[in-house]
Design a protein around this motif. Sequence first.
Motif, PDB file in Angstrom:
ATOM      1  N   VAL A 110      39.279  46.227  39.816  1.00 26.97           N
ATOM      2  CA  VAL A 110      38.010  46.951  39.887  1.00 26.97           C
ATOM      3  C   VAL A 110      37.235  46.934  38.576  1.00 26.97           C
ATOM      4  CG1 VAL A 110      38.721  48.457  41.790  1.00 26.97           C
ATOM      5  CG2 VAL A 110      39.127  49.186  39.440  1.00 26.97           C
ATOM      6  N   LYS A 111      37.905  46.631  37.477  1.00 29.67           N
ATOM      7  CA  LYS A 111      37.235  46.544  36.175  1.00 29.67           C
ATOM      8  C   LYS A 111      36.791  45.121  35.850  1.00 29.67           C
ATOM      9  CE  LYS A 111      39.703  50.465  34.237  1.00 29.67           C
ATOM     10  NZ  LYS A 111      40.649  50.910  33.223  1.00 29.67           N
ATOM     11  N   GLY A 112      37.082  44.189  36.765  1.00 30.87           N
ATOM     12  CA  GLY A 112      36.706  42.807  36.534  1.00 30.87           C
ATOM     13  C   GLY A 112      37.728  42.005  35.764  1.00 30.87           C
ATOM     14  N   ASN A 113      38.924  42.572  35.553  1.00 29.15           N
ATOM     15  CA  ASN A 113      39.981  41.864  34.826  1.00 29.15           C
ATOM     16  C   ASN A 113      40.777  40.976  35.780  1.00 29.15           C
ATOM     17  OD1 ASN A 113      39.278  43.139  32.413  1.00 29.15           O
ATOM     18  ND2 ASN A 113      40.529  44.916  32.947  1.00 29.15           N
ATOM     19  N   VAL A 114      41.094  39.793  35.329  1.00 31.70           N
ATOM     20  CA  VAL A 114      41.806  38.819  36.150  1.00 31.70           C
ATOM     21  C   VAL A 114      43.208  39.325  36.470  1.00 31.70           C
ATOM     22  CG1 VAL A 114      42.692  36.449  36.256  1.00 31.70           C
ATOM     23  CG2 VAL A 114      40.490  36.901  35.140  1.00 31.70           C
ATOM     24  N   ASN A 115      43.548  39.318  37.774  1.00 32.24           N
ATOM     25  CA  ASN A 115      44.895  39.701  38.192  1.00 32.24           C
ATOM     26  C   ASN A 115      45.537  38.637  39.090  1.00 32.24           C
ATOM     27  OD1 ASN A 115      43.557  40.160  40.586  1.00 32.24           O
ATOM     28  ND2 ASN A 115      43.784  42.376  40.528  1.00 32.24           N
ATOM     29  N   GLU A 116      44.842  37.554  39.305  1.00 37.70           N
ATOM     30  CA  GLU A 116      45.399  36.409  40.033  1.00 37.70           C
ATOM     31  C   GLU A 116      44.697  35.151  39.542  1.00 37.70           C
ATOM     32  OE1 GLU A 116      47.733  34.218  41.675  1.00 37.70           O
ATOM     33  OE2 GLU A 116      48.051  36.271  42.372  1.00 37.70           O
ATOM     34  N   TRP A 117      45.463  34.074  39.393  1.00 36.72           N
ATOM     35  CA  TRP A 117      44.912  32.815  38.859  1.00 36.72           C
ATOM     36  C   TRP A 117      45.874  31.722  39.293  1.00 36.72           C
ATOM     37  CZ3 TRP A 117      40.324  32.471  36.424  1.00 36.72           C
ATOM     38  CH2 TRP A 117      40.005  31.316  35.683  1.00 36.72           C
ATOM     39  N   ASN A 118      45.478  30.946  40.305  1.00 40.51           N
ATOM     40  CA  ASN A 118      46.425  29.956  40.813  1.00 40.51           C
ATOM     41  C   ASN A 118      46.417  28.665  39.996  1.00 40.51           C
ATOM     42  OD1 ASN A 118      44.166  28.535  41.742  1.00 40.51           O
ATOM     43  ND2 ASN A 118      44.873  28.424  43.860  1.00 40.51           N
ATOM     44  N   GLN A 119      47.299  27.747  40.384  1.00 37.06           N
ATOM     45  CA  GLN A 119      47.468  26.490  39.648  1.00 37.06           C
ATOM     46  C   GLN A 119      46.188  25.662  39.625  1.00 37.06           C
ATOM     47  OE1 GLN A 119      50.937  24.289  41.008  1.00 37.06           O
ATOM     48  NE2 GLN A 119      52.088  26.188  41.226  1.00 37.06           N
ATOM     49  N   MET A 120      45.455  25.635  40.747  1.00 35.84           N
ATOM     50  CA  MET A 120      44.222  24.843  40.786  1.00 35.84           C
ATOM     51  C   MET A 120      43.163  25.450  39.872  1.00 35.84           C
ATOM     52  SD  MET A 120      42.736  22.129  41.764  1.00 35.84           S
ATOM     53  CE  MET A 120      43.726  21.465  43.082  1.00 35.84           C
ATOM     54  N   GLY A 125      44.595  39.653  32.879  1.00 35.59           N
ATOM     55  CA  GLY A 125      44.210  40.883  32.197  1.00 35.59           C
ATOM     56  C   GLY A 125      42.901  40.794  31.428  1.00 35.59           C
ATOM     57  N   LYS A 126      42.347  39.592  31.316  1.00 38.04           N
ATOM     58  CA  LYS A 126      41.068  39.438  30.602  1.00 38.04           C
ATOM     59  C   LYS A 126      39.923  39.570  31.584  1.00 38.04           C
ATOM     60  CE  LYS A 126      42.883  36.795  26.793  1.00 38.04           C
ATOM     61  NZ  LYS A 126      43.030  35.555  26.120  1.00 38.04           N
ATOM     62  N   ASN A 127      38.785  40.025  31.073  1.00 34.11           N
ATOM     63  CA  ASN A 127      37.614  40.205  31.919  1.00 34.11           C
ATOM     64  C   ASN A 127      37.035  38.848  32.298  1.00 34.11           C
ATOM     65  OD1 ASN A 127      34.556  40.640  32.377  1.00 34.11           O
ATOM     66  ND2 ASN A 127      35.505  42.640  32.668  1.00 34.11           N
ATOM     67  N   LEU A 128      36.944  38.607  33.580  1.00 34.37           N
ATOM     68  CA  LEU A 128      36.499  37.307  34.086  1.00 34.37           C
ATOM     69  C   LEU A 128      35.097  36.962  33.601  1.00 34.37           C
ATOM     70  CD1 LEU A 128      37.086  34.879  36.010  1.00 34.37           C
ATOM     71  CD2 LEU A 128      35.806  36.165  37.739  1.00 34.37           C
ATOM     72  N   VAL A 129      34.142  37.857  33.804  1.00 38.02           N
ATOM     73  CA  VAL A 129      32.749  37.567  33.449  1.00 38.02           C
ATOM     74  C   VAL A 129      32.586  37.457  31.941  1.00 38.02           C
ATOM     75  CG1 VAL A 129      30.370  38.432  33.543  1.00 38.02           C
ATOM     76  CG2 VAL A 129      31.836  38.602  35.572  1.00 38.02           C
ATOM     77  N   PHE A 145      35.007  34.192  30.732  1.00 40.25           N
ATOM     78  CA  PHE A 145      35.099  32.860  31.323  1.00 40.25           C
ATOM     79  C   PHE A 145      33.842  32.369  32.047  1.00 40.25           C
ATOM     80  CE2 PHE A 145      39.320  34.870  31.263  1.00 40.25           C
ATOM     81  CZ  PHE A 145      39.933  34.018  30.361  1.00 40.25           C
ATOM     82  N   ILE A 146      32.839  33.199  32.165  1.00 40.58           N
ATOM     83  CA  ILE A 146      31.617  32.783  32.852  1.00 40.58           C
ATOM     84  C   ILE A 146      30.557  32.423  31.810  1.00 40.58           C
ATOM     85  CG2 ILE A 146      29.817  33.490  34.493  1.00 40.58           C
ATOM     86  CD1 ILE A 146      32.653  33.173  35.726  1.00 40.58           C
ATOM     87  N   MET A 147      29.879  31.312  32.064  1.00 38.99           N
ATOM     88  CA  MET A 147      28.834  30.846  31.135  1.00 38.99           C
ATOM     89  C   MET A 147      27.721  31.886  31.082  1.00 38.99           C
ATOM     90  SD  MET A 147      29.015  26.785  32.215  1.00 38.99           S
ATOM     91  CE  MET A 147      27.312  26.523  31.905  1.00 38.99           C
ATOM     92  N   PRO A 148      27.093  32.073  29.908  1.00 36.38           N
ATOM     93  CA  PRO A 148      26.099  33.135  29.722  1.00 36.38           C
ATOM     94  C   PRO A 148      25.002  33.164  30.786  1.00 36.38           C
ATOM     95  CG  PRO A 148      26.610  32.115  27.623  1.00 36.38           C
ATOM     96  CD  PRO A 148      27.328  31.326  28.672  1.00 36.38           C
ATOM     97  N   ALA A 186      25.122  37.493  34.741  1.00 36.03           N
ATOM     98  CA  ALA A 186      24.443  38.553  35.506  1.00 36.03           C
ATOM     99  C   ALA A 186      24.661  38.363  37.001  1.00 36.03           C
ATOM    100  CB  ALA A 186      22.955  38.588  35.169  1.00 36.03           C
ATOM    101  N   SER A 187      24.471  37.157  37.502  1.00 37.29           N
ATOM    102  CA  SER A 187      24.620  36.940  38.943  1.00 37.29           C
ATOM    103  C   SER A 187      26.071  37.080  39.401  1.00 37.29           C
ATOM    104  CB  SER A 187      24.063  35.561  39.339  1.00 37.29           C
ATOM    105  OG  SER A 187      24.734  34.523  38.671  1.00 37.29           O
ATOM    106  N   VAL A 188      27.017  36.661  38.570  1.00 31.06           N
ATOM    107  CA  VAL A 188      28.429  36.804  38.942  1.00 31.06           C
ATOM    108  C   VAL A 188      28.825  38.257  38.931  1.00 31.06           C
ATOM    109  CG1 VAL A 188      30.809  36.253  38.258  1.00 31.06           C
ATOM    110  CG2 VAL A 188      29.063  34.470  38.189  1.00 31.06           C
TER     111      VAL A 188
END
Length: 165
Positions: free
Chosen positions: A122-132, A146-150, A153-156, A160-162
């Motif tokens: 709910v905070k936007g932190n990664v809790n799943e990340w598969n091999q692909m 545990g890191k915030n996805l947006v 890892f999201i380009m600037p 906002a849209s993500v």
Amino acid sequence: EWNQMAARLTDYTKEDVMGKNLVNEFIMIEYKASVKEVLDNALKGCETANFEFPLLSKYGTRTEILLNATTRRDASGGVVGVVGVGQDISEKKQAEQAKAALADDLARLIDAANAPIFGIDVKGNVNEWNQMAARLTGYRKEYVMGKNLVDEFIMPEYKASVKEV
């Protein structure tokens, strides 16, 4: 005491068990020490609730038991034994095992999928990340968890849209 349910679960009659040592005669070898400890503690006034162990029937059928061991006292308060109240939790244990196996299967399916799959809390932190996802991004699962996805890892120009999603 040996009631009708105990007899039904174990196929031992009251006559079969009365006067015999419960632990030595009717408990599986790998559980003898722990069951003995629970019963010994109850004899010392230290009662145990929700102790799980398997009980084998006369014919080898395994029944999962949830035991509450209570000190049995006489009218003057002296310890005279233990009352064990057991509940057959075999179906519950089987359901738990099936649920765990399904969760394990789903985790393996997600991890091995041919598409990138990630999850966030709910905070936007990664809790799943598969091999692909790891292969396509170059980021290992251990690094992103545990890191915030947006934020991380999201380009600037897409942040906002993500975030709206």
